[in-house]
Design an enzyme around this catalytic site. Structure first.
Site, PDB file in Angstrom:
ATOM      1  N   HIS A 155       0.814  -1.221   0.000  1.00  0.00           N
ATOM      2  CA  HIS A 155       0.000   0.000   0.000  1.00  0.00           C
ATOM      3  C   HIS A 155       0.846   1.270   0.000  1.00  0.00           C
ATOM      4  CE1 HIS A 155      -4.051  -1.801   0.680  1.00  0.00           C
ATOM      5  NE2 HIS A 155      -3.294  -2.818   1.036  1.00  0.00           N
ATOM      6  N   ASP A 363       3.527   9.448  -1.025  1.00  0.00           N
ATOM      7  CA  ASP A 363       2.351   8.675  -0.637  1.00  0.00           C
ATOM      8  C   ASP A 363       2.162   7.536  -1.625  1.00  0.00           C
ATOM      9  OD1 ASP A 363       0.078   8.103   0.850  1.00  0.00           O
ATOM     10  OD2 ASP A 363      -0.615  10.181   0.828  1.00  0.00           O
TER      11      ASP A 363
HETATM   12  P1  ADQ Z   1      -3.148   6.081   4.459  1.00  0.00           P
HETATM   13  O1  ADQ Z   1      -1.777   6.619   4.617  1.00  0.00           O
HETATM   14  O2  ADQ Z   1      -3.966   5.943   5.670  1.00  0.00           O
HETATM   15  O3  ADQ Z   1      -3.122   4.677   3.697  1.00  0.00           O
HETATM   16  P2  ADQ Z   1      -5.032   7.550   2.538  1.00  0.00           P
HETATM   17  O4  ADQ Z   1      -5.076   6.817   1.247  1.00  0.00           O
HETATM   18  O5  ADQ Z   1      -4.878   9.020   2.401  1.00  0.00           O
HETATM   19  O6  ADQ Z   1      -3.848   7.115   3.433  1.00  0.00           O
HETATM   20  O7  ADQ Z   1      -6.348   7.314   3.395  1.00  0.00           O
HETATM   21  C1  ADQ Z   1      -6.911   6.067   3.583  1.00  0.00           C
HETATM   22  C2  ADQ Z   1      -8.363   6.239   4.083  1.00  0.00           C
HETATM   23  O8  ADQ Z   1      -8.393   6.914   5.350  1.00  0.00           O
HETATM   24  C3  ADQ Z   1      -9.214   7.073   3.127  1.00  0.00           C
HETATM   25  O9  ADQ Z   1     -10.438   6.408   2.897  1.00  0.00           O
HETATM   26  C4  ADQ Z   1      -9.426   8.386   3.853  1.00  0.00           C
HETATM   27  O10 ADQ Z   1     -10.684   8.987   3.610  1.00  0.00           O
HETATM   28  C5  ADQ Z   1      -9.321   7.998   5.307  1.00  0.00           C
HETATM   29  N1  ADQ Z   1      -8.784   9.159   6.057  1.00  0.00           N
HETATM   30  C6  ADQ Z   1      -7.599   9.765   5.880  1.00  0.00           C
HETATM   31  N2  ADQ Z   1      -7.481  10.826   6.701  1.00  0.00           N
HETATM   32  C7  ADQ Z   1      -8.627  10.886   7.405  1.00  0.00           C
HETATM   33  C8  ADQ Z   1      -9.154  11.770   8.416  1.00  0.00           C
HETATM   34  N3  ADQ Z   1      -8.441  12.824   8.810  1.00  0.00           N
HETATM   35  N4  ADQ Z   1     -10.379  11.523   8.918  1.00  0.00           N
HETATM   36  C9  ADQ Z   1     -11.107  10.470   8.490  1.00  0.00           C
HETATM   37  N5  ADQ Z   1     -10.689   9.618   7.536  1.00  0.00           N
HETATM   38  C10 ADQ Z   1      -9.483   9.826   7.003  1.00  0.00           C
HETATM   39  C11 ADQ Z   1      -2.189   3.839   3.024  1.00  0.00           C
HETATM   40  C12 ADQ Z   1      -1.185   4.522   2.099  1.00  0.00           C
HETATM   41  C13 ADQ Z   1      -1.908   5.330   1.031  1.00  0.00           C
HETATM   42  C14 ADQ Z   1      -2.896   4.445   0.266  1.00  0.00           C
HETATM   43  C15 ADQ Z   1      -3.782   3.668   1.227  1.00  0.00           C
HETATM   44  C16 ADQ Z   1      -4.625   2.618   0.501  1.00  0.00           C
HETATM   45  O11 ADQ Z   1      -0.301   5.350   2.855  1.00  0.00           O
HETATM   46  O12 ADQ Z   1      -0.993   5.898   0.135  1.00  0.00           O
HETATM   47  O13 ADQ Z   1      -3.701   5.240  -0.557  1.00  0.00           O
HETATM   48  O14 ADQ Z   1      -2.995   2.984   2.199  1.00  0.00           O
HETATM   49  O15 ADQ Z   1      -3.820   1.738  -0.232  1.00  0.00           O
END
Ligand code: ADQ
Length: 458
Positions: A155, A363
């Site tokens: 991820h 990211d």
């Molecule tokens: P994350 O680093 O957690 O995940 P991201 O893809 O931005 O990053 O978010 C994942 C989920 O968490 C999204 O559905 C988002 O809406 C939710 N989220 C993020 N911030 C939030 C907040 N402040 N409040 C509520 N919900 C929030 C890791 C990798 C990413 C990759 C994902 C999926 O780091 O690059 O996109 O896995 O593979």
């Protein structure tokens, strides 16, 4: 068709309704194949002895959960996964801590989990392992005699070989990775990094069909950009709660344009740089000060770790300084909310926002960018300002792409987003929308599982 077996550090909580996104997608994948097992850490930390796996059935899916001891949690999760792998995979070798003991515990947890998982496998099963916590799980399953297909999806980014090799045990990890039959990465860039690493450091040969021959095995490595549940997000944005939260916020910001950022509080997300850029935009454009509000939602994650506390303190100070410069009796330019919100609330806020500011320093993908696009009103869409270092930039090329380190450049693009004429906003958004709805989360998991079915061990 055999069962699907998913292994990820955290699973969805058995019996608790899923909020959406990845948890729903993986559960759907299990259901679609007529059942299977979702294996992972229970989230529980025990003082000493661990129990075996605990099973919870939900329809034809079994959740198989194992606990960690205190020492395992510290070494495997906090120590190696969070303090070595996460920073290196996000190009922050300077923040990485390479602790020999932590690597050993990481290895031993992968070994123990591999043993537990192999006891659950049946001959026709297909195994899908997720993320950097389990880089060695394939190797452990093989040690326990498993010959069936194992897929792996990363991820987070796979860094350039020059950075990956900073990990003192990278060669052990490489051997482990080669035990998977299919390796899925978020982007072409990650896939190319992995290939180059295997070729330059382990003498791998890339075959005509793209497969990689290394350590006596033939494996496939490909990009499978993860998507979001775009239609659900759009429906949530227009649903009762989405509309209500947008109205509530709309009353507070009155007629000012909303710029929104939603991130986990993590140094990879570029929060300080983003706030700085917004401050710069206010410095440079006096007329904007009355016309715009920036809402940043960033709930703290992994608060126990020092680096995250520092980040929180720095962010508090920076937001405070800009607000004290530019607030008036009835205006506050930046609203920083250090808490999470349900998806329906976020969806409503995305739809209200004239600009979405997604500017990570690095990211894997960044699903917030795709969710922001999915939530927009087709007749009056907002503008996505997106870091060129987010995996999402490979697919979302009509966003305003920015270098998050370039404060003046990001500031100029925030302004450009706020002033963009409706026709251009629509044109750009339509291309983005087409991409996020076509290449959504169901598309992602089907593509991966189809490729895994084809990638039988060679
Ligand atoms: P994350 O680093 O957690 O995940 P991201 O893809 O931005 O990053 O978010 C994942 C989920 O968490 C999204 O559905 C988002 O809406 C939710 N989220 C993020 N911030 C939030 C907040 N402040 N409040 C509520 N919900 C929030 C890791 C990798 C990413 C990759 C994902 C999926 O780091 O690059 O996109 O896995 O593979």
């Amino acid at each position: 068709m055999g069962r699907l077996i998913i292994a990820s550090n955290r699973t969805a909580t058995p019996g608790v309704p899923r909020a959406g996104g990845l948890a729903v997608a993986l559960k759907d994948a299990l259901d679609e194949r007529g059942g299977g097992v979702w294996f992972g850490w229970s989230g529980e930390i025990l003082d000493r002895e661990t129990r075996g796996v605990r099973l919870f059935a939900e329809g034809n899916v079994d959740f198989a959960l194992a606990d960690l001891t205190q020492e395992e949690h510290e070494g495997y999760y906090l120590g190696y996964a969070n303090d070595a792998l996460w920073p290196v995979f996000h190009y922050r070798v300077d923040l990485a801590r390479f602790d020999e003991g932590a690597f050993e515990v990481y290895e031993s947890v992968n070994r123990r989990f591999g043993r537990l998982l192999s006891q659950l496998l049946r001959p026709e099963d297909v195994v899908w392992v997720h993320d950097y916590h389990f880089l060695l799980l394939g190797r452990e399953l093989r040690h326990n005699g498993w010959r069936g297909p194992i897929g792996f999806f990363l991820h987070v980014p796979f860094p350039a070989p020059e950075v990956f090799t900073a990990l003192p045990h990278h060669y052990r990890l490489a051997h482990g990775l080669a035990e998977f039959d299919l390796l899925g990465f978020q982007t072409k860039r990650d896939t190319a990094n992995f290939r180059r690493y295997m070729v330059e450091h382990h003498g791998a040969a890339v075959l005509e069909d793209g497969r990689i021959r290394v350590f006596g095995r033939t494996i496939r490595a490909e990009a499978f950009p993860i998507g979001t549940d775009a239609e659900d997000i759009a429906a949530l944005a227009m649903g009762v709660q989405g509309v209500a939260s947008a109205q509530r916020l709309g009353r507070i910001i009155e007629n000012r344009a909303l710029v929104v950022g939603v991130d986990r509080l993590d140094y990879s997300k570029g929060l300080l740089q983003k706030v700085q850029a917004f401050g710069r935009m206010l410095d440079d454009n006096e007329e904007m000060r009355e016309r715009v509000t920036f809402l940043q939602i960033a709930p703290p994650s992994r608060e126990t770790v020092e680096t995250y506390q520092d980040l929180r303190d720095q962010l508090d100070r920076l937001v405070g300084r800009i607000n004290s410069d530019y607030s008036d009796i009835d205006t506050t330019p930046i609203r920083y909310l250090a808490r999470g919100y349900p998806r329906e609330v976020l969806a409503g806020i995305y739809r209200l926002a004239r600009a979405g500011l997604v500017t990570p320093l690095y990211d894997g993908m960044n699903l917030v960018a795709k969710e922001y696009v999915a939530a927009q009103d087709p007749e009056d869409p907002g503008v996505l300002v997106l870091s060129e270092f987010a995996g999402a930039a490979e697919q979302l090329s009509t966003a305003l792409l920015v270098n998050p380190h370039d404060t003046a450049g990001v500031a100029a693009n925030i302004r450009r987003a706020l002033e963009m004429p409706l026709d251009e906003r629509k044109e750009r958004w339509q291309v983005l929308h087409e991409a996020v709805t076509r290449e959504d989360i169901a598309w992602w998991r089907r593509r991966f599982l189809d490729a895994l079915d084809e990638a039988r061990p060679a």
